[in-house]
Design an enzyme around this catalytic site. Structure first.
Site, PDB file in Angstrom:
ATOM      1  N   GLU A   7      35.624  15.070  35.590  1.00  0.00           N
ATOM      2  CA  GLU A   7      36.766  15.760  36.188  1.00  0.00           C
ATOM      3  C   GLU A   7      36.715  15.711  37.708  1.00  0.00           C
ATOM      4  O   GLU A   7      37.738  15.662  38.370  1.00  0.00           O
ATOM      5  CB  GLU A   7      36.822  17.211  35.714  1.00  0.00           C
ATOM      6  CG  GLU A   7      38.022  17.965  36.226  1.00  0.00           C
ATOM      7  CD  GLU A   7      38.325  19.222  35.427  1.00  0.00           C
ATOM      8  OE1 GLU A   7      38.870  20.168  36.012  1.00  0.00           O
ATOM      9  OE2 GLU A   7      38.015  19.263  34.232  1.00  0.00           O
ATOM     10  N   LYS A   8      35.480  15.721  38.266  1.00  0.00           N
ATOM     11  CA  LYS A   8      35.315  15.748  39.710  1.00  0.00           C
ATOM     12  C   LYS A   8      34.194  14.797  40.112  1.00  0.00           C
ATOM     13  O   LYS A   8      33.309  14.481  39.300  1.00  0.00           O
ATOM     14  CB  LYS A   8      34.985  17.163  40.192  1.00  0.00           C
ATOM     15  CG  LYS A   8      35.987  18.236  39.802  1.00  0.00           C
ATOM     16  CD  LYS A   8      35.531  19.591  40.335  1.00  0.00           C
ATOM     17  CE  LYS A   8      36.433  20.713  39.830  1.00  0.00           C
ATOM     18  NZ  LYS A   8      36.193  21.010  38.406  1.00  0.00           N
ATOM     19  N   ASP A 103      35.897  19.071  32.477  1.00  0.00           N
ATOM     20  CA  ASP A 103      35.258  20.386  32.388  1.00  0.00           C
ATOM     21  C   ASP A 103      35.380  20.938  30.966  1.00  0.00           C
ATOM     22  O   ASP A 103      36.368  20.656  30.269  1.00  0.00           O
ATOM     23  CB  ASP A 103      35.893  21.354  33.391  1.00  0.00           C
ATOM     24  CG  ASP A 103      35.391  21.115  34.809  1.00  0.00           C
ATOM     25  OD1 ASP A 103      34.447  20.321  34.979  1.00  0.00           O
ATOM     26  OD2 ASP A 103      35.946  21.724  35.742  1.00  0.00           O
ATOM     27  N   ASP A 105      36.604  23.137  29.015  1.00  0.00           N
ATOM     28  CA  ASP A 105      37.563  24.176  28.666  1.00  0.00           C
ATOM     29  C   ASP A 105      38.891  23.525  28.285  1.00  0.00           C
ATOM     30  O   ASP A 105      39.035  22.303  28.305  1.00  0.00           O
ATOM     31  CB  ASP A 105      37.758  25.182  29.815  1.00  0.00           C
ATOM     32  CG  ASP A 105      38.172  24.527  31.123  1.00  0.00           C
ATOM     33  OD1 ASP A 105      38.692  23.399  31.092  1.00  0.00           O
ATOM     34  OD2 ASP A 105      37.962  25.144  32.183  1.00  0.00           O
ATOM     35  N   TYR A 331      28.257  26.039  34.825  1.00  0.00           N
ATOM     36  CA  TYR A 331      29.716  25.963  34.981  1.00  0.00           C
ATOM     37  C   TYR A 331      30.317  27.349  35.226  1.00  0.00           C
ATOM     38  O   TYR A 331      30.143  28.258  34.411  1.00  0.00           O
ATOM     39  CB  TYR A 331      30.317  25.339  33.718  1.00  0.00           C
ATOM     40  CG  TYR A 331      31.823  25.219  33.747  1.00  0.00           C
ATOM     41  CD1 TYR A 331      32.442  24.344  34.611  1.00  0.00           C
ATOM     42  CD2 TYR A 331      32.609  25.983  32.890  1.00  0.00           C
ATOM     43  CE1 TYR A 331      33.826  24.229  34.635  1.00  0.00           C
ATOM     44  CE2 TYR A 331      33.986  25.873  32.907  1.00  0.00           C
ATOM     45  CZ  TYR A 331      34.588  24.993  33.784  1.00  0.00           C
ATOM     46  OH  TYR A 331      35.952  24.884  33.807  1.00  0.00           O
ATOM     47  N   ARG A 333      33.637  28.515  35.729  1.00  0.00           N
ATOM     48  CA  ARG A 333      34.952  28.989  35.273  1.00  0.00           C
ATOM     49  C   ARG A 333      34.903  29.359  33.790  1.00  0.00           C
ATOM     50  O   ARG A 333      35.780  29.005  33.014  1.00  0.00           O
ATOM     51  CB  ARG A 333      36.016  27.921  35.540  1.00  0.00           C
ATOM     52  CG  ARG A 333      36.240  27.651  37.019  1.00  0.00           C
ATOM     53  CD  ARG A 333      37.134  26.451  37.241  1.00  0.00           C
ATOM     54  NE  ARG A 333      37.304  26.154  38.655  1.00  0.00           N
ATOM     55  CZ  ARG A 333      38.409  26.390  39.350  1.00  0.00           C
ATOM     56  NH1 ARG A 333      39.455  26.921  38.773  1.00  0.00           N
ATOM     57  NH2 ARG A 333      38.469  26.080  40.633  1.00  0.00           N
TER      58      ARG A 333
END
Length: 658
Positions: A7-8, A103, A105, A331, A333
């Protein structure tokens, strides 16, 4: 060639670090020693298209063009990250095997999936795509996650749920923002009156609280305390017992059981003075409190605001730095406060890292008992991600900023507490009868401080002398205590976050209350801080010290909107249905179609709204600035692709699966 899509960039680098070397750093990706590649998305590479992408006429905000409901949804590449999308396009075309490393989620699942669909990856390649869930950027944790890859098809319902929420928020925000902004302009408001499924109920919470404070009229109320000694000739007070008004006093009390009649309270205080106090009942119980669970993001934001005054957004930013730059926490979040039992195998290494990193906690770590397994370790309560905990990385804490160090210590202490025994205490209660009235005295004695020793303040103790039922003591005097009712306190970041996560407390309907208790409340762990900041940026909320208050514009907006848009009920309904999509109990279209009908009704209500109290408020400059970017009206992450009948075969398969 196998391609890992993170994702990043930070996650991409962490993945590459545990894969074959030597590495070649290329533009937008890392080439591994075995020819495989690791690339990334830099967050959102795609976004929902503006209304004018469907019809140039929609660039103008007009009532006769509402509601705007795309027949076939469009995504567009973000200009600032278009280069990285081109990099991914080339790599995906070359790859034989794709690995989704977004990520862990719902929104992270959708973010990578939408890129795969947008680039029209062949169905055969999508069928073979793998999914890895990485919570911790340290090498050993990344290796374990890569070894537990699953088929990405297992996560189609998760992405479809995120898709439905994203599109629904776009429809709701775009249409209602345009409708009420147009009516606001007619009433003399200069600016955008943004409306969102989450942001507007949050604003409603603050406005109603401020209204309660403004309308509050303090009322005196009275308590009576009996000061009791062992005998009449021993003046030392050993009990302070609180009067318990009888049913006969109900006409003189408010709905919260407070006595409002001064003469009644004075009479009781005078009557019990110099009278026998007979012990009617004694209760003694040994109780215990388990260690507090590790943090999820909202609870960490609440704790950090209470302790350090950090705003919700500040905590999120600090967490991202601790996770991505320093690799000191997992992580951030996360909405979970539990840990998988497999994590117990890493507990020794994590505790050792805490001991080396934090000298203040070294003694606490030394006293930790790894044989203890708190209720935090529960596989049934862990899904894509687990609670926020320290990693096993040792680091020079001196390199952290002071706020980063404070937050890391807060997270670490909560983790160490999981290896301490429960706090045990003895609860005591004595019921007295004095001249026909009932009085209760309560006390607590600590038996074992347990995990409380890790925290700065230990619970106060109150000691009762041993007494028996039927024993007669003596009330030396009755003491009248006069008080004033207090208004509700203004919201702070901590209390507003607590209200958003515990929104069920603000709902009367039992069915809706039940749904909200079973969901995350208003917003998500990832979006709550940004929602508060968004409302402040749009001048609907303002900060005064730690307090969060509504502005005149915010108050006027809530007063003019349909009540249903300012309450959390719709969120409860949506979250219930989105969860059903995740569980394959509801189809995408069955969620979206009723929403489209609702939009038509709300737009009609907007047309008849008078928008009172808005004249002279707002800024024309602000309106012009935001007019071209209606996507900002949605409060959920703006990530969309898939699950539309008019789109790809991947979309069709996701519908049938749900």
């Amino acid at each position: 060639m196998k391609l890992y899509i993170a994702e990043k960039p930070s996650l991409g680098r962490a993945i590459a670090a545990v894969l074959p070397k030597p590495h070649k750093k290329q533009e937008g990706y890392i080439e591994l020693g075995n020819g495989d590649c690791v690339s990334w998305c830099i967050g959102h590479l795609l976004e929902l298209a503006d209304p004018e992408a469907y019809d140039p006429e929609l660039k103008k905000w007009r009532f006769d063009k509402l509601p705007i409901i795309p027949e076939s949804w469009q995504l567009q590449a973000k200009s600032q990250t278009r280069k990285q999308l081109t990099v991914l396009k080339g790599l995906i075309k070359q790859a034989d095997q794709l690995v989704h490393a977004g990520d862990p989620d719902r929104e992270g699942q959708l973010l990578v999936d939408e890129v795969i669909d947008y680039l029209k990856v062949p169905a055969s390649k999508k069928q073979q795509m793998q999914r890895v869930l990485i919570n911790d950027l340290n090498p050993e944790a990344v290796r374990k996650a890569l070894a537990k890859s699953r088929s990405n098809r297992d996560f189609i319902p998760l992405a479809t749920s995120a898709l439905a929420r994203s599109r629904a928020d776009w429809l709701y925000g775009i249409n209602l923002t345009r409708a009420f902004t147009l009516k606001g302009q007619q009433a003399g408001y200069q600016g955008v009156l943004s409306v969102g499924r989450v942001q507007t109920p949050v604003l409603g919470l603050v406005v109603r609280r401020d209204q309660q404070i403004a309308a509050f009229q303090p009322k005196p109320f009275y308590e009576v305390q009996a000061h009791i000694s062992l005998t009449a000739d021993q003046p030392q007070i050993v009990f302070q017992a609180q009067w318990q008004p009888s049913e006969a006093c109900q006409p003189y009390m408010d709905e919260e059981g407070r006595v409002l009649n001064l003469k009644l309270a004075q009479h009781v205080a005078q009557r019990i003075s110099q009278k026998p106090a007979v012990v009617k009942n004694t209760e003694q119980q040994t109780k215990q409190e388990a260690p507090p669970l590790p943090f999820n993001l909202s609870q960490l934001q609440i704790a950090a605001n209470n302790r350090f005054g950090f705003s919700a957004q500040q905590v999120l930013d600090l967490c991202q730095a601790l996770y991505e730059q320093h690799h000191l926490i997992t992580y951030p979040r996360s909405d979970s406060r539990h840990l998988p039992k497999a994590q117990l195998a890493d507990a020794g290494a994590v505790l050792e890292a805490i001991r080396q990193n934090l000298t203040d906690l070294a003694a606490g770590v030394a006293q930790a008992d790894q044989r203890l397994v708190s209720k935090a370790w529960d596989d049934s309560k862990v899904d894509a991600h687990h609670a926020i905990i320290p990693t096993a990385k040792s680091a020079n804490i001196g390199r952290l900023s002071d706020p980063e160090a404070k937050l890391y210590q807060l997270i670490a202490r909560q983790y160490v507490a999981q290896f301490y025994p429960a706090y045990r205490y003895q609860s005591q209660q004595v019921l007295f009868e004095i001249d026909g009235g009932s009085f209760i005295s309560k006390a607590r004695q600590n038996l074992q401080l347990g995990w409380k020793t890790l925290f700065e303040q230990n619970p106060e103790e109150q000691h009762h002398p041993a007494v028996k039922e039927g024993e007669q003591l003596f009330c030396q005097r009755g003491v009248l205590i006069d008080k004033l009712t207090q208004p509700p306190k203004p919201f702070t970041d901590a209390t507003l976050l607590a209200a958003m996560t515990g929104i069920a407390r603000y709902v009367q309907d039992k069915a809706i209350k039940k749904v909200l208790k079973e969901t995350d409340g208003l917003g998500t762990e990832a979006t709550r801080a940004s929602i508060i900041e968004l409302l402040c940026k749009r001048n609907f909320l303002q900060r005064q010290g730690k307090q969060i208050l509504s502005t005149a514009a915010g108050q006027a907006l809530i007063q003019n909107l349909p009540e249903s848009t300012t309450l959390p009920d719709m969120t409860a309904h949506w979250e219930s249905q989105l969860e059903q999509i995740c569980d394959k109990k509801l189809k995408y279209q069955d969620f979206m179609q009723p929403l489209q009908q609702l939009l038509g009704q709300l737009i009609q209500q907007a047309q008849h709204s008078e928008m009172q109290g808005l004249q002279g408020l707002g800024s024309k400059k602000t309106f012009k600035k935001r007019k071209s970017s209606t996507r900002s009206h949605s409060t959920a992450p703006r990530r969309v692709k898939r699950a539309s009948p008019a789109q790809s075969s991947r979309n069709k398969s996701s519908h049938s699966a749900n």
